[in-house]
Write a protein that holds these residues in place. Structure first.
Motif, PDB file in Angstrom:
ATOM      1  N   LEU A  72       0.846  -1.192   0.000  1.00 34.60           N
ATOM      2  CA  LEU A  72       0.000   0.000   0.000  1.00 34.60           C
ATOM      3  C   LEU A  72       0.883   1.244   0.000  1.00 34.60           C
ATOM      4  CD1 LEU A  72      -2.641   1.594   0.329  1.00 34.60           C
ATOM      5  CD2 LEU A  72      -2.519   1.120   2.791  1.00 34.60           C
ATOM      6  N   LEU A  73       0.726   2.061  -1.035  1.00 38.10           N
ATOM      7  CA  LEU A  73       1.475   3.309  -1.146  1.00 38.10           C
ATOM      8  C   LEU A  73       0.584   4.444  -0.664  1.00 38.10           C
ATOM      9  CD1 LEU A  73       4.151   4.552  -2.177  1.00 38.10           C
ATOM     10  CD2 LEU A  73       3.021   4.856  -4.405  1.00 38.10           C
ATOM     11  N   MET A  74       1.069   5.229   0.308  1.00 40.85           N
ATOM     12  CA  MET A  74       0.241   6.306   0.875  1.00 40.85           C
ATOM     13  C   MET A  74       1.131   7.433   1.400  1.00 40.85           C
ATOM     14  SD  MET A  74      -1.012   4.303   4.310  1.00 40.85           S
ATOM     15  CE  MET A  74       0.173   3.378   5.295  1.00 40.85           C
ATOM     16  N   ASP A  75       0.470   8.498   1.847  1.00 44.29           N
ATOM     17  CA  ASP A  75       1.195   9.649   2.385  1.00 44.29           C
ATOM     18  C   ASP A  75       2.000   9.262   3.619  1.00 44.29           C
ATOM     19  OD1 ASP A  75       0.591  11.652   0.611  1.00 44.29           O
ATOM     20  OD2 ASP A  75      -1.127  12.402   1.727  1.00 44.29           O
ATOM     21  N   LEU A  76       3.142   9.893   3.779  1.00 41.18           N
ATOM     22  CA  LEU A  76       3.922   9.777   5.002  1.00 41.18           C
ATOM     23  C   LEU A  76       3.472  10.887   5.938  1.00 41.18           C
ATOM     24  CD1 LEU A  76       6.353   8.535   6.591  1.00 41.18           C
ATOM     25  CD2 LEU A  76       7.774  10.295   5.506  1.00 41.18           C
ATOM     26  N   VAL A  77       3.009  10.529   7.125  1.00 37.46           N
ATOM     27  CA  VAL A  77       2.580  11.520   8.111  1.00 37.46           C
ATOM     28  C   VAL A  77       3.829  12.073   8.800  1.00 37.46           C
ATOM     29  CG1 VAL A  77       1.166  11.955  10.154  1.00 37.46           C
ATOM     30  CG2 VAL A  77       0.426  10.267   8.451  1.00 37.46           C
ATOM     31  N   THR A  78       3.986  13.394   8.790  1.00 35.90           N
ATOM     32  CA  THR A  78       5.201  14.013   9.326  1.00 35.90           C
ATOM     33  C   THR A  78       4.886  15.032  10.406  1.00 35.90           C
ATOM     34  OG1 THR A  78       5.175  15.717   7.599  1.00 35.90           O
ATOM     35  CG2 THR A  78       6.426  13.709   7.139  1.00 35.90           C
ATOM     36  N   ASP A  79       5.912  15.355  11.187  1.00 34.87           N
ATOM     37  CA  ASP A  79       5.765  16.397  12.206  1.00 34.87           C
ATOM     38  C   ASP A  79       6.102  17.755  11.592  1.00 34.87           C
ATOM     39  OD1 ASP A  79       8.534  16.529  11.995  1.00 34.87           O
ATOM     40  OD2 ASP A  79       8.902  15.516  13.914  1.00 34.87           O
ATOM     41  N   ALA A  80       6.151  18.793  12.419  1.00 35.66           N
ATOM     42  CA  ALA A  80       6.400  20.150  11.923  1.00 35.66           C
ATOM     43  C   ALA A  80       7.754  20.277  11.245  1.00 35.66           C
ATOM     44  CB  ALA A  80       6.297  21.154  13.075  1.00 35.66           C
ATOM     45  N   GLY A  81       8.713  19.409  11.625  1.00 36.36           N
ATOM     46  CA  GLY A  81      10.049  19.467  11.046  1.00 36.36           C
ATOM     47  C   GLY A  81      10.216  18.616   9.804  1.00 36.36           C
ATOM     48  N   GLY A  82       9.139  17.959   9.362  1.00 41.09           N
ATOM     49  CA  GLY A  82       9.221  17.125   8.168  1.00 41.09           C
ATOM     50  C   GLY A  82       9.678  15.706   8.449  1.00 41.09           C
TER      51      GLY A  82
ATOM     52  N   ALA B  83       9.217  11.833  10.247  1.00 35.13           N
ATOM     53  CA  ALA B  83       8.091  10.921  10.464  1.00 35.13           C
ATOM     54  C   ALA B  83       7.433  11.231  11.802  1.00 35.13           C
ATOM     55  CB  ALA B  83       8.590   9.483  10.430  1.00 35.13           C
ATOM     56  N   ALA B  84       6.135  11.379  11.789  1.00 35.26           N
ATOM     57  CA  ALA B  84       5.397  11.747  12.999  1.00 35.26           C
ATOM     58  C   ALA B  84       5.475  10.645  14.047  1.00 35.26           C
ATOM     59  CB  ALA B  84       3.937  12.027  12.652  1.00 35.26           C
ATOM     60  N   PRO B  85       5.567  11.010  15.325  1.00 35.26           N
ATOM     61  CA  PRO B  85       5.632  10.005  16.395  1.00 35.26           C
ATOM     62  C   PRO B  85       4.274   9.373  16.657  1.00 35.26           C
ATOM     63  CG  PRO B  85       5.519  12.186  17.348  1.00 35.26           C
ATOM     64  CD  PRO B  85       5.623  12.382  15.861  1.00 35.26           C
ATOM     65  N   ARG B  86       4.297   8.199  17.260  1.00 30.26           N
ATOM     66  CA  ARG B  86       3.056   7.579  17.718  1.00 30.26           C
ATOM     67  C   ARG B  86       2.582   8.315  18.967  1.00 30.26           C
ATOM     68  NH1 ARG B  86       1.966   2.608  15.355  1.00 30.26           N
ATOM     69  NH2 ARG B  86       3.687   1.733  14.153  1.00 30.26           N
ATOM     70  N   LEU B  87       1.305   8.234  19.216  1.00 25.34           N
ATOM     71  CA  LEU B  87       0.723   8.913  20.373  1.00 25.34           C
ATOM     72  C   LEU B  87       1.391   8.478  21.673  1.00 25.34           C
ATOM     73  CD1 LEU B  87      -1.433  10.712  21.701  1.00 25.34           C
ATOM     74  CD2 LEU B  87      -2.997   8.764  21.603  1.00 25.34           C
ATOM     75  N   ASN B  88       1.702   7.184  21.792  1.00 19.51           N
ATOM     76  CA  ASN B  88       2.284   6.702  23.049  1.00 19.51           C
ATOM     77  C   ASN B  88       3.698   7.219  23.289  1.00 19.51           C
ATOM     78  OD1 ASN B  88       3.032   4.782  20.870  1.00 19.51           O
ATOM     79  ND2 ASN B  88       4.179   3.783  22.509  1.00 19.51           N
ATOM     80  N   ASP B  89       4.305   7.848  22.278  1.00 22.30           N
ATOM     81  CA  ASP B  89       5.652   8.404  22.434  1.00 22.30           C
ATOM     82  C   ASP B  89       5.633   9.914  22.677  1.00 22.30           C
ATOM     83  OD1 ASP B  89       7.022   5.970  22.071  1.00 22.30           O
ATOM     84  OD2 ASP B  89       6.827   6.144  19.887  1.00 22.30           O
TER      85      ASP B  89
ATOM     86  N   LEU C  19      -0.909   8.476  15.055  1.00 18.54           N
ATOM     87  CA  LEU C  19       0.270   9.328  14.928  1.00 18.54           C
ATOM     88  C   LEU C  19      -0.117  10.755  15.298  1.00 18.54           C
ATOM     89  CD1 LEU C  19       1.723   8.058  11.502  1.00 18.54           C
ATOM     90  CD2 LEU C  19       2.285   7.267  13.819  1.00 18.54           C
ATOM     91  N   VAL C  20       0.887  11.572  15.622  1.00 15.74           N
ATOM     92  CA  VAL C  20       0.625  12.971  15.983  1.00 15.74           C
ATOM     93  C   VAL C  20       1.472  13.867  15.097  1.00 15.74           C
ATOM     94  CG1 VAL C  20       0.650  14.708  17.805  1.00 15.74           C
ATOM     95  CG2 VAL C  20       0.117  12.323  18.371  1.00 15.74           C
ATOM     96  N   ASP C  21       0.811  14.592  14.178  1.00 15.03           N
ATOM     97  CA  ASP C  21       1.527  15.557  13.355  1.00 15.03           C
ATOM     98  C   ASP C  21       1.380  16.945  13.970  1.00 15.03           C
ATOM     99  OD1 ASP C  21      -0.956  16.580  12.654  1.00 15.03           O
ATOM    100  OD2 ASP C  21      -0.892  15.889  10.579  1.00 15.03           O
ATOM    101  N   GLU C  22       1.748  17.972  13.238  1.00 17.22           N
ATOM    102  CA  GLU C  22       1.729  19.322  13.827  1.00 17.22           C
ATOM    103  C   GLU C  22       0.322  19.823  14.135  1.00 17.22           C
ATOM    104  OE1 GLU C  22       2.914  22.456  11.080  1.00 17.22           O
ATOM    105  OE2 GLU C  22       2.789  21.017   9.427  1.00 17.22           O
ATOM    106  N   HIS C  23      -0.695  19.171  13.557  1.00 13.67           N
ATOM    107  CA  HIS C  23      -2.073  19.611  13.783  1.00 13.67           C
ATOM    108  C   HIS C  23      -2.821  18.726  14.776  1.00 13.67           C
ATOM    109  CE1 HIS C  23      -1.504  22.414  10.530  1.00 13.67           C
ATOM    110  NE2 HIS C  23      -1.165  21.431   9.709  1.00 13.67           N
ATOM    111  N   GLY C  24      -2.221  17.608  15.177  1.00 14.93           N
ATOM    112  CA  GLY C  24      -2.890  16.729  16.124  1.00 14.93           C
ATOM    113  C   GLY C  24      -2.885  15.273  15.677  1.00 14.93           C
ATOM    114  N   PRO C  25      -3.780  14.456  16.244  1.00  9.28           N
ATOM    115  CA  PRO C  25      -3.791  13.023  15.984  1.00  9.28           C
ATOM    116  C   PRO C  25      -4.218  12.657  14.551  1.00  9.28           C
ATOM    117  CG  PRO C  25      -4.937  13.540  18.035  1.00  9.28           C
ATOM    118  CD  PRO C  25      -4.740  14.820  17.310  1.00  9.28           C
TER     119      PRO C  25
END
Length: 283
Positions: free
Chosen positions: A119-129, A131-137, A175-181
């Protein structure tokens, strides 16, 4: 890095230009960061059924459609062809759910294609570009926990309004990106109207959220959002902007057993009629 064997067909087809690195390996898949032209995306490579620790329980498969009766019979008998069809249905469930939920405004990764079990899909990233962390991290304060919990309840409601229940929602597949979960990992997603375990799965998903966030916001431990959401849903009153209280008024009236039995008999006859039509028309 060396292109994994399962990803090579997408490279050969020009869908992926380069595999940059492995992002994670979980109970059902291994995810790689890949380059597609100028875009950085991720490729989720599903593990074979024998390698997965998450089994395709009957409760998750119920209500999922196959193309024809031959495929349904093969899956029922567990033939080699049937097992292949089961794998396709399992993988397509996530692709279908992602498209359906993205269209409904749910925060999920945007899918592009599922090809040969990848499955090819978007990579969820944080504000710095990155890979976004998991919520538990993510380190949470009480205020942030309440905020994220409210955001995720809204996502659960949006999903249910679109007829989908995650089925395995927890802090490990958010995951948690710059806008939330952002909600991920949906191969076990179920159709709310076509699965008899839908209510239980919805309440379990919501309870998982309450249990996790109550570590930071103890007042969430006694909430009943799952029951409240489902009650609104079955009454036909659930809307994307429904206001939730986390409380449910108990109904102490005696159950009408006769009415329940009549509804069950009607449902049984409808199922038999549907099965007969499938057999007659070979679909």
């Amino acid at each position: 890095m060396k292109t994994p064997k399962r990803v090579q067909p997408l490279v050969d087809e020009g869908l992926i230009d380069e595999v940059l690195r492995q992002l994670m390996s979980g109970k059902e898949a291994t995810v790689y960061v890949v380059r597609c032209g100028e875009e950085i995306r991720c490729a989720k490579v599903y593990k074979e059924a024998s390698q997965r620790s998450f089994k395709q329980a009957i409760s998750y498969q119920e209500g999922r459609k196959v193309k024809n009766s031959r495929q349904a019979r093969a899956m029922e008998k567990g033939t080699r062809y049937g097992r292949k069809m089961q794998e396709e249905v399992w993988q397509n469930a996530e692709v279908d759910a992602l498209y359906r939920l993205a269209a409904a405004g749910v925060r999920v990764p945007r899918p592009y294609i599922c090809f040969e079990g990848v499955l090819l899909m978007d990579l969820v990233t944080d504000a710095g570009g990155n890979a976004a962390p998991r919520l538990n991290d993510v380190v949470l304060t009480e205020a942030l926990a309440l905020d994220y919990h409210a955001q995720l309840l809204k996502q659960v409601v949006l999903m249910l309004c679109a007829g989908v229940i995650h089925g395995d929602l927890s802090e490990y597949n958010i995951l948690v990106d710059e806008h939330g979960p952002v909600i991920i990992d949906l191969p076990q997603a179920v159709d709310a109207a076509g699965n008899t375990s839908a209510e239980m799965m919805l309440e379990r998903d919501v309870a998982n959220l309450a249990n996790y966030f109550s570590q930071f916001a103890p007042q969430l431990a006694s909430s009943q959002y799952g029951k409240e959401i489902w009650k609104l849903y079955v009454a036909g009153l659930l809307q994307p902007d429904s206001i939730l209280t986390g409380r449910v008024k108990l109904d102490h009236r005696p159950a009408d057993v006769g009415a329940v039995m009549r509804e069950m008999e009607i449902a049984r006859r409808e199922a038999e009629d549907e099965r007969s039509r499938f057999q007659q028309h070979g679909i």
